[in-house]
Design a protein around this motif. Structure first.
Motif, PDB file in Angstrom:
ATOM      1  N   MET A   1     -19.488  69.187  -7.412  1.00 48.12           N
ATOM      2  CA  MET A   1     -18.522  70.289  -6.475  1.00 48.12           C
ATOM      3  C   MET A   1     -17.946  71.399  -7.697  1.00 48.12           C
ATOM      4  O   MET A   1     -18.308  70.879  -8.696  1.00 48.12           O
ATOM      5  CB  MET A   1     -17.496  69.461  -6.765  1.00 48.12           C
ATOM      6  N   SER A   2     -17.085  72.304  -7.343  1.00 48.06           N
ATOM      7  CA  SER A   2     -16.391  73.320  -8.640  1.00 48.06           C
ATOM      8  C   SER A   2     -15.597  72.815  -9.026  1.00 48.06           C
ATOM      9  O   SER A   2     -14.924  71.539  -9.348  1.00 48.06           O
ATOM     10  CB  SER A   2     -15.741  74.171  -7.494  1.00 48.06           C
ATOM     11  N   VAL A   3     -15.655  73.648 -10.328  1.00 48.02           N
ATOM     12  CA  VAL A   3     -14.993  72.602 -12.007  1.00 48.02           C
ATOM     13  C   VAL A   3     -13.472  73.619 -11.751  1.00 48.02           C
ATOM     14  O   VAL A   3     -13.460  74.143 -13.073  1.00 48.02           O
ATOM     15  CB  VAL A   3     -15.392  72.270 -12.907  1.00 48.02           C
ATOM     16  N   GLU A  80     -17.660  73.939   8.501  1.00 45.74           N
ATOM     17  CA  GLU A  80     -18.609  72.607   9.203  1.00 45.74           C
ATOM     18  C   GLU A  80     -20.168  72.775   8.602  1.00 45.74           C
ATOM     19  O   GLU A  80     -20.318  71.788   7.755  1.00 45.74           O
ATOM     20  CB  GLU A  80     -18.762  73.157  10.142  1.00 45.74           C
ATOM     21  N   ARG A  81     -20.436  74.047   7.905  1.00 46.91           N
ATOM     22  CA  ARG A  81     -21.640  74.295   6.949  1.00 46.91           C
ATOM     23  C   ARG A  81     -22.016  73.194   5.844  1.00 46.91           C
ATOM     24  O   ARG A  81     -23.182  73.421   5.332  1.00 46.91           O
ATOM     25  CB  ARG A  81     -22.724  74.820   7.597  1.00 46.91           C
ATOM     26  N   TYR A  82     -20.681  74.056   5.553  1.00 46.36           N
ATOM     27  CA  TYR A  82     -20.814  72.409   4.130  1.00 46.36           C
ATOM     28  C   TYR A  82     -19.942  71.466   3.011  1.00 46.36           C
ATOM     29  O   TYR A  82     -20.048  70.832   2.596  1.00 46.36           O
ATOM     30  CB  TYR A  82     -19.978  73.605   2.712  1.00 46.36           C
ATOM     31  N   ARG A  83     -19.311  71.160   4.495  1.00 43.51           N
ATOM     32  CA  ARG A  83     -18.337  69.579   4.505  1.00 43.51           C
ATOM     33  C   ARG A  83     -19.389  68.744   4.244  1.00 43.51           C
ATOM     34  O   ARG A  83     -18.631  68.019   3.256  1.00 43.51           O
ATOM     35  CB  ARG A  83     -18.344  69.490   6.344  1.00 43.51           C
ATOM     36  N   TYR A 121     -17.478  76.500  -3.849  1.00 41.71           N
ATOM     37  CA  TYR A 121     -16.786  75.497  -4.019  1.00 41.71           C
ATOM     38  C   TYR A 121     -17.603  74.471  -4.183  1.00 41.71           C
ATOM     39  O   TYR A 121     -17.475  72.960  -4.746  1.00 41.71           O
ATOM     40  CB  TYR A 121     -15.957  74.958  -2.726  1.00 41.71           C
ATOM     41  N   SER A 122     -18.727  74.627  -3.235  1.00 44.53           N
ATOM     42  CA  SER A 122     -19.905  72.976  -3.148  1.00 44.53           C
ATOM     43  C   SER A 122     -20.500  73.469  -4.435  1.00 44.53           C
ATOM     44  O   SER A 122     -21.489  71.929  -4.485  1.00 44.53           O
ATOM     45  CB  SER A 122     -20.194  73.730  -1.908  1.00 44.53           C
TER      46      SER A 122
END
Length: 313
Positions: A1-3, A80-83, A121-122
């Motif tokens: 996850m993003s910092v 949806e593709r990154y969820r 973000y991911s």
């Protein structure tokens, strides 16, 4: 996850230089990014909520259950593709520097920018080729497999690009040709134009196959003209391509008047429809000094595509 505490992504609009219609039949296309940008700002949340603030609508949901919303279909398809890679929700704010009513590829720009924001973000790759593959899959999900991806490639890569649809291939090209767009004041939806052309093609299939092949030949020569930065040759080829668009039946009286009046300008080297036709925009290559009776869309070719900026606490 993003910092990161904030991720801001901008993506340019785009316009077709050449390749309309024929790109759907295996021929190359030529497109460019334009210096009118759309910005997506992502703010992380501590919970699983997804909030979207856009001129097209407001959205509130959860990563666990993303409810559909047609106005934000492309954005939600990307999320949806990154969820599966996200443990926390976020807020997206979408701001556009150009209207979705004119042909500057607003859907492609918002898809490109959202894809880059979600990838960042991911913690996944934001390389252009990766963003393009994911964004194109989202577009095809929303449009039932339709969409060439040309405008998407231009938004992601920036500048002028050569493009093949199947298999998808992007060729960044040098040079920034001088362009100007004029809006006709009306537009027919692209799927409706395509359906109209398809009905015509059913009556003369061999002729239309030949037209698409000639369009492809013209576009290949135009791509070389861009590589050589030979704008005079590009203008000639734009005029040839316009003749083929006319033969397809997508140039009406208003567009024809616009094209021929623009070609009469001393500083214009070529003019043609930009887009599927039967409305929307006419593209001129060069400089227009006279006042024209149509809405001008002051654009220039944008050298850069998707840009990502990060902030930390």
């Amino acid at each position: 996850m993003s910092v990161y505490s904030k991720i801001e992504v901008s993506a340019p609009g785009s316009t077709m230089l050449m390749g309309e219609h024929a790109v759907l039949f295996g021929e190359p296309a030529l497109a460019c990014a334009v210096a009118a940008r759309l910005t997506v700002t992502l703010l992380p949340r501590a919970d699983r909520q997804v909030l979207i603030d856009s001129a097209l609508g407001q959205y509130s949901g959860s990563l666990d259950t993303l409810a559909p919303m047609p106005e934000l279909a492309f954005v939600l398809a990307v999320i949806e593709r990154y969820r599966a890679s996200l443990s926390r929700g976020f807020q997206l704010t979408i701001q556009s520097g150009f209207s979705h009513t004119v042909g500057l590829g607003s859907s492609a720009a918002v898809t490109a920018a959202t894809t880059a924001a979600m990838a960042a973000y991911s913690g996944q790759s934001t390389a252009p080729e990766v963003l393009f593959e994911t964004a194109l899959a989202a577009v095809h999900q929303v449009q039932n497999g339709r969409g060439s991806g040309t405008d998407l490639a231009a938004s992601i890569y920036g500048g002028v690009i050569g493009y093949d649809m199947a298999p998808a291939g992007v060729r960044p090209l040098p040079g920034l040709p001088p362009i100007v767009l004029y809006y006709s004041g009306y537009k027919m939806k692209t799927p409706d134009v395509l359906a109209l052309v398809e009905r015509k093609a059913e009556r003369h299939p061999e002729l239309y196959t030949g037209l698409y092949h000639l369009m492809g030949q013209t576009c290949r020569q135009a791509e070389q003209a861009v590589r050589d930065q030979d704008w005079s040759a590009l203008g000639e080829l734009m005029n040839i391509y316009q003749g083929l668009m006319d033969a397809l039946g997508v140039c009406d009286a208003t567009l024809a008047q616009m094209i021929h009046r623009l070609r009469a300008e001393p500083g214009v080297q070529g003019a043609k429809i930009s887009g599927s036709g039967l409305g929307d925009c006419v593209l001129a290559l060069g400089v227009v000094e006279s006042d024209m009776p149509w809405d001008v869309i002051p654009v220039s070719v944008a050298a850069t595509g998707v840009e990502i900026h990060y902030e930390t606490n």
